[in-house]
Write a protein that holds these residues in place. Structure first.
Motif, PDB file in Angstrom:
ATOM      1  N   ARG A 253      27.686  34.422  44.917  1.00 16.23           N
ATOM      2  CA  ARG A 253      27.407  34.286  43.491  1.00 16.23           C
ATOM      3  C   ARG A 253      28.711  34.081  42.718  1.00 16.23           C
ATOM      4  O   ARG A 253      28.793  33.244  41.813  1.00 16.23           O
ATOM      5  CB  ARG A 253      26.685  35.551  43.011  1.00 16.23           C
ATOM      6  CG  ARG A 253      26.043  35.371  41.682  1.00 16.23           C
ATOM      7  CD  ARG A 253      25.048  36.466  41.396  1.00 16.23           C
ATOM      8  NE  ARG A 253      24.653  36.365  40.012  1.00 16.23           N
ATOM      9  CZ  ARG A 253      23.521  36.792  39.504  1.00 16.23           C
ATOM     10  NH1 ARG A 253      22.645  37.382  40.275  1.00 16.23           N
ATOM     11  NH2 ARG A 253      23.250  36.652  38.234  1.00 16.23           N
ATOM     12  N   ILE A 254      29.743  34.813  43.114  1.00 15.86           N
ATOM     13  CA  ILE A 254      31.037  34.672  42.449  1.00 15.86           C
ATOM     14  C   ILE A 254      31.615  33.279  42.698  1.00 15.86           C
ATOM     15  O   ILE A 254      32.102  32.622  41.777  1.00 15.86           O
ATOM     16  CB  ILE A 254      31.998  35.768  42.954  1.00 15.86           C
ATOM     17  CG1 ILE A 254      31.582  37.118  42.377  1.00 15.86           C
ATOM     18  CG2 ILE A 254      33.434  35.430  42.593  1.00 15.86           C
ATOM     19  CD1 ILE A 254      32.271  38.294  43.011  1.00 15.86           C
TER      20      ILE A 254
ATOM     21  N   SER B 290      33.846  41.749  39.268  1.00 11.63           N
ATOM     22  CA  SER B 290      32.487  41.311  39.542  1.00 11.63           C
ATOM     23  C   SER B 290      32.026  41.794  40.912  1.00 11.63           C
ATOM     24  O   SER B 290      30.886  42.203  41.089  1.00 11.63           O
ATOM     25  CB  SER B 290      32.431  39.787  39.465  1.00 11.63           C
ATOM     26  OG  SER B 290      31.133  39.345  39.671  1.00 11.63           O
ATOM     27  N   LEU B 291      32.950  41.769  41.895  1.00 13.61           N
ATOM     28  CA  LEU B 291      32.605  42.230  43.247  1.00 13.61           C
ATOM     29  C   LEU B 291      32.207  43.688  43.243  1.00 13.61           C
ATOM     30  O   LEU B 291      31.375  44.122  44.028  1.00 13.61           O
ATOM     31  CB  LEU B 291      33.819  42.054  44.168  1.00 13.61           C
ATOM     32  CG  LEU B 291      33.860  40.838  45.071  1.00 13.61           C
ATOM     33  CD1 LEU B 291      35.096  40.904  45.942  1.00 13.61           C
ATOM     34  CD2 LEU B 291      32.613  40.770  45.937  1.00 13.61           C
TER      35      LEU B 291
ATOM     36  N   GLY C 244      20.127  34.341  42.744  1.00 14.28           N
ATOM     37  CA  GLY C 244      19.749  33.776  44.029  1.00 14.28           C
ATOM     38  C   GLY C 244      20.758  32.823  44.637  1.00 14.28           C
ATOM     39  O   GLY C 244      20.432  32.074  45.541  1.00 14.28           O
ATOM     40  N   SER C 245      21.989  32.839  44.128  1.00 11.54           N
ATOM     41  CA  SER C 245      23.003  31.962  44.715  1.00 11.54           C
ATOM     42  C   SER C 245      23.234  32.315  46.181  1.00 11.54           C
ATOM     43  O   SER C 245      23.282  33.484  46.530  1.00 11.54           O
ATOM     44  CB  SER C 245      24.332  32.135  43.981  1.00 11.54           C
ATOM     45  OG  SER C 245      24.202  31.814  42.641  1.00 11.54           O
TER      46      SER C 245
ATOM     47  N   ILE D 118      32.440  30.376  39.907  1.00  4.09           N
ATOM     48  CA  ILE D 118      33.733  29.722  39.708  1.00  4.09           C
ATOM     49  C   ILE D 118      33.584  28.202  39.783  1.00  4.09           C
ATOM     50  O   ILE D 118      34.121  27.457  38.964  1.00  4.09           O
ATOM     51  CB  ILE D 118      34.743  30.221  40.763  1.00  4.09           C
ATOM     52  CG1 ILE D 118      35.049  31.697  40.488  1.00  4.09           C
ATOM     53  CG2 ILE D 118      36.011  29.388  40.754  1.00  4.09           C
ATOM     54  CD1 ILE D 118      35.886  32.352  41.545  1.00  4.09           C
ATOM     55  N   LEU D 119      32.777  27.778  40.767  1.00  2.09           N
ATOM     56  CA  LEU D 119      32.543  26.345  40.928  1.00  2.09           C
ATOM     57  C   LEU D 119      31.904  25.756  39.676  1.00  2.09           C
ATOM     58  O   LEU D 119      32.320  24.696  39.177  1.00  2.09           O
ATOM     59  CB  LEU D 119      31.599  26.169  42.118  1.00  2.09           C
ATOM     60  CG  LEU D 119      31.662  24.894  42.907  1.00  2.09           C
ATOM     61  CD1 LEU D 119      33.064  24.700  43.425  1.00  2.09           C
ATOM     62  CD2 LEU D 119      30.687  24.986  44.069  1.00  2.09           C
ATOM     63  N   VAL D 120      30.890  26.456  39.179  1.00  2.00           N
ATOM     64  CA  VAL D 120      30.178  25.969  38.003  1.00  2.00           C
ATOM     65  C   VAL D 120      31.098  25.977  36.789  1.00  2.00           C
ATOM     66  O   VAL D 120      31.144  25.010  36.018  1.00  2.00           O
ATOM     67  CB  VAL D 120      28.918  26.840  37.757  1.00  2.00           C
ATOM     68  CG1 VAL D 120      28.338  26.578  36.372  1.00  2.00           C
ATOM     69  CG2 VAL D 120      27.869  26.565  38.812  1.00  2.00           C
TER      70      VAL D 120
END
Lengths: 329, 334, 321
Positions: B59-60, B23-24, B193-194, B64-66
């Motif tokens: 955003r990553i 993702s990065l 927009g995180s 992960i948190l979500v």
């Protein structure tokens, strides 16, 4: 049994009156002020002027479409509850109408598809897919079907198809049009749609009435039905095919209108008991009444703008649904 | 805790790390892996710094948190509702958030921009948390009748969210296109927009709640066996049910606040974990969290790169991936 | 990776983020190319407060949907969100020549944009609208970012806002004077050829619904700029969303000339509708059919409006012969 039939005849009479009154209001009033005499002339003494066109080709087909679609949703809800033996089964809770909505979205966005098929066939294909899946679930283990599991499956299917439709609409910049498809409404009903509804949906509704006796038997339960010599799988399959056709013609004209198929059969059942020979025709009438009055409210409360008709059916439907959930469990 | 669980945890962590790296390194501005690593250790140029440290990394982390929060909420709900298909999105916990956001956007779109800075950014998340809490409370109250019967809770949730959707439609249809698209992005669930600020606010709530769930994992195991068994073992089910539902709500509201409605994530992680390590929650919760995080990370990477410059809300991608699995579960377990 | 280092990175970044956030509006000096074009700066006040921007920006990225205004003011943007309303990969046809060197970064009426694409263009000035507020902070870390609060209906206000940010009010005023004059001329000419009191209606047909252009889009060109008359029975527009009516609502509007905007499918559905066909204007063949791409969005763009003025008379003459 006699008293149930009598009750049914009385209920049928009252519902017909209400439906007729609903039609009269639908034809007489609208966003344009048209004198009553012109309205009457446009039926009996027609001339090609704007006001009469509005009545003749705008209001009348819309009213008839409301009657038919309301009836279709009512009868298909009743059928679905009968064959699944789940009292809160309903085409829009089961994701069937969302499948049709997705297909209509696909066709509306892509002109190439539009040239190939009209909305109706797209809706048919979409609801056949989702209806087939519901059929699979309900066939899987008919003896031991949990209600909440069934409803969750329907919600999941609905979410899936709406997600696909959203993706399409985002990529083609038609997001707000999608909202109109999802919200449903009768604004684009024409004589052609009435003819199509009457032909396809009417035929299927008649066919549905013919199998109502067999639905009664399936409704007794899997083992009982088999011991009475009925093959529940066959009835379920026939009913599902009819539901799919009825739903797709309805969705292709009016989009996704929720809750009619849920509440109407339930109220009818509380009057006439568990006899689908009575429940199904009365659910048709009851659905017609509910939708034409909801549509009258949608058209007239905020003239000349329209309120989404689904808001009114939901306003009536959700409290009744929750009341049913509390009562049943 | 056996060797198998340990191995599976290691594998999950490895897959998660691989997804993070993937993702990065994907995005419309192409950066090579060595550039990314250089940026991570603080030797990047200002541009790569912003892209990696301010855009992709937060955003990553939020993904992960979500993923972990929704997965844990799913584990809790599946246990206390006795329904293996329960999940915060499907049972209507998020519908209140959606309604609040739509009301806010449509009613006050000009007033909303008058205030400056941090408050406007936080207004939608706060509204969505308030909405989730109110509607979940409503669902709970409506379904209580001599205790909260799990099936009734589920069905009431479905019914309420169907009704709320009709109201949302009423407002959506009269919004301007710009406002409508904002609402849609939010309702469908998006990590768009995180930033670190959101992460900083949500992370503690999520960490505490997940910790609480882990701490109560024995309780979840017992309740999962059924009400009678649990009562027989001396558990005050009604009371525990309420507090566990509260934790699930905090987790779901926190993720909804930063990412909008994302359905199915709370379903897929726990189920896959169940098949890998079994139903015991002390093993299931962490593995499920890892799997859900991987899923949302990959779905989000696809969402932001596939149709660039447009983004598909990640919630939609997750649903499209998740439903076939859900249907498979239905067919298999029914 | 060492977990301690990692934690440190996260904590530092969060703190940095918070600090930057608290001081939004203060310029970030970390711009990538600091040479003479950046030497001179000035302060403008936007919806977020004060921003320091280069006095003579060279690499403007505009995602607020106002790239055409920048062109009028003498700036060519290098990135834009003025994409076609029906196909976000293309420019609307009336802006093709003007924007052909700019990268498309999204669609201005959506809040999500290709933010990495914006950064990759290495801008020295970024213009966003309030719809895209969510990315304000991240953009302002890289280059001076100005957020323009879009007016609900009044396009001239938006025009002037952009002009004041660019401190180029004179050019804007000159263009507006010219535009108004052209509009009045076109209006007078149409009035004298097609009747002083004739009424005009424009709408977008979409999925069986009629979106009436009253105070926005083509409608505001016809009424506000050209001074043509509104038909009786018009629903009034109070915010940016267009009033939506059904065919029956359309039948209540008594217009002499109609501009019908729609996709080919929608226009086909329209011309098949019996109510539509018994409207006076339709019977008299006084209908101009216009493709939804670009005419829907054209009425919202300054350059688009000016171009519409050039052709509107020809369109009406074309049908009345």
């Amino acid at each position: 049994m006699v008293s149930a039939t009598k009750k049914a005849i009385l209920a049928g009479f009252i519902l017909s009156l209400l439906a007729a009154l609903g039609i009269i209001i639908a034809v007489a009033f609208g966003s344009k002020n048209i004198p009553l005499s012109t309205v009457i002339d446009s039926i009996f003494n027609y001339e090609d002027v704007l006001d009469m066109q509005v009545v003749r080709n705008g209001r009348i087909p819309r009213a008839l479409a409301a009657i038919l679609i309301g009836g279709f949703l009512g009868i298909s809800g009743a059928m679905m509850q009968g064959v699944t033996r789940i009292p809160i089964a309903e085409p829009s809770l089961m994701g069937i109408t969302q499948g049709a909505t997705f297909a209509v979205a696909l066709v509306s966005i892509n002109p190439d598809f539009y040239a190939m098929t009209e909305n109706t066939f797209a809706a048919l294909a979409g609801s056949a897919t989702s209806g087939g899946l519901v059929l699979l679930f309900s066939m899987q283990n008919p003896r031991n079907m949990s209600i909440s599991r069934f409803v969750l499956a329907g919600t999941a299917l609905g979410t899936f198809f709406i997600s696909l439709a959203s993706t399409l609409s985002i990529l083609s910049n038609r997001t707000q049009e999608l909202a109109f498809w999802v919200a449903g409404g009768l604004r684009s009903a024409t004589w052609d749609s009435v003819a199509m509804l009457a032909a396809a949906g009417g035929l299927c509704s008649l066919a549905a009435l013919f199998i109502s006796g067999r639905i009664n038997i399936v409704n007794l339960g899997e083992d009982m039905a088999i011991s009475l010599g009925e093959r529940p799988g066959v009835v379920r399959f026939m009913a599902m095919i009819l539901i799919i056709i009825i739903c797709s013609v309805s969705v292709s004209v009016a989009g996704n209108i929720a809750f009619i198929g849920l509440i109407v059969p339930h109220i009818v059942r509380s009057f006439v008991g568990e006899n689908y020979k009575l429940i199904m025709p009365l659910s048709f009438l009851g659905g017609s009444v509910l939708l034409i009055w909801a549509d009258n409210a949608a058209r007239l409360l905020n003239r000349p703008y329209e309120t989404p008709v689904g808001l009114f059916t939901s306003l009536i439907g959700v409290p009744i649904f929750i009341w049913m959930v509390r009562r049943n469990s | 805790m056996g060797r198998k669980t340990f191995v599976i945890l290691i594998i999950t962590a490895a897959v998660l790390s691989a997804s993070i790296i993937f993702s990065l390194s994907s995005g419309s501005y192409s950066l090579r892996l060595d550039e990314i690593i250089r940026t991570l250790i603080g030797r990047g140029n200002p541009l790569s710094n912003t892209i990696v440290m301010q855009l992709r990394l937060p955003r990553i982390f939020i993904a992960i948190l979500v993923g972990a929060s929704l997965s844990t909420a799913g584990c809790i709900l599946q246990s206390i509702l006795g329904n293996p298909l329960a999940e915060p999105g499907i049972i209507g916990m998020n519908s209140g958030a959606a309604l609040a956001v739509v009301l806010l956007i449509s009613s006050s779109s000009s007033a909303y921009y008058d205030s400056i800075g941090i408050y406007t950014m936080m207004l939608l998340p706060i509204a969505s948390i308030a909405g989730s809490f109110l509607v979940t409370a409503l669902i709970y109250v409506l379904s209580v009748k001599k205790g909260a019967n799990p099936a009734r809770l589920t069905l009431t949730g479905v019914g309420i969210s169907a009704g709320i959707n009709a109201f949302i439609a009423l407002y959506q249809l009269t919004m301007s296109k710009g406002d409508y698209n904002r609402a849609l992005t939010w309702i469908s669930g998006s990590l768009w927009g995180s930033n670190w600020l959101f992460f900083g606010i949500i992370a503690p709530a999520a960490a505490v709640s997940i910790g609480f769930a882990m701490y109560n994992s024995k309780l979840l195991d017992v309740i999962r066996l059924g009400r009678e068994t649990a009562v027989g073992l001396g558990v005050d089910v009604d009371k525990k049910q309420k507090s566990l539902l509260g934790i699930a709500l905090v987790l779901s509201a926190a993720s909804t606040a930063v990412a909008g409605n994302i359905s199915f994530l709370g379903l897929m992680g726990p189920h896959i974990a169940n098949r890998l390590v079994g139903p015991v929650h002390i093993r299931k919760i962490p593995v499920a969290a890892g799997i859900s995080s991987v899923l949302i990370l990959l779905a989000d990477t696809a969402s932001r790169t596939m149709f660039s410059p447009l983004e598909v809300p990640v919630g939609i991608t997750v649903s499209i991936l998740g439903v076939p699995y859900f249907i498979y579960l239905m067919l298999k377990e029914a | 990776m060492n977990s301690n280092t990692f934690k440190k990175i996260i904590t530092t970044t969060i703190l940095a983020g918070l600090i930057v956030f608290t001081f939004t509006g203060c310029s970030s000096s970390g711009s990538p190319n600091e040479n003479d074009s950046q030497a001179e700066t000035r302060i403008v006040t936007d919806a977020k407060g004060e921003v320091e921007i280069p006095a003579n920006p060279q690499r403007i990225v505009d995602i607020s949907g106002n790239s055409d205004i920048f062109h009028i003011l003498g700036y060519e943007v290098i990135g834009t969100a003025n994409s076609d309303a029906y196909d976000y990969t293309k420019y609307p046809s009336y802006l093709e020549d003007i924007l052909k060197d700019a990268a498309i970064l999204g669609f201005s009426m959506q809040d999500t944009m290709d933010i990495e694409g914006i950064l990759a263009l290495d801008p020295d000035l970024i213009i966003i609208s309030n719809v895209q507020e969510k990315m304000y902070q991240q953009l302002s870390d890289v280059a001076p970012t100005v957020m323009i609060e879009m007016a609900q209906i009044d396009w001239i206000e938006d025009f002037k806002k952009v002009a004041s940010v660019m401190e180029n009010e004179d050019a804007a005023e000159a263009w507006l004077v010219d535009y108004r004059q052209k509009a009045t001329e076109a209006g007078e000419s149409i009035k004298s050829n097609h009747g002083e009191d004739s009424t005009y209606l424009s709408f977008l047909a979409s999925g069986g619904q009629i979106y009436i252009f009253d105070g926005a889009g083509l409608g505001s060109i016809l009424y506000d700029d050209m001074g043509l008359s509104k038909p009786a029975g018009m629903p009034e527009q109070t915010n940016i969303s267009l009033p939506v009516v059904t065919y029956e609502g359309l039948a209540s509007i008594d217009a002499d000339f109609i501009f019908a905007v729609g996709t080919p499918d929608d226009l086909a559905a329209l011309t098949e509708n019996p109510v539509w066909n018994s409207l006076e204007a339709v019977k008299n063949n006084n209908v101009v059919e216009l493709p939804a791409s670009p005419y829907f969005i054209q009425g919202y763009s300054s350059i688009g409006r000016a171009l519409f003025l050039n052709e509107v008379e020809g369109l009406i003459d074309g049908i009345s012969n």
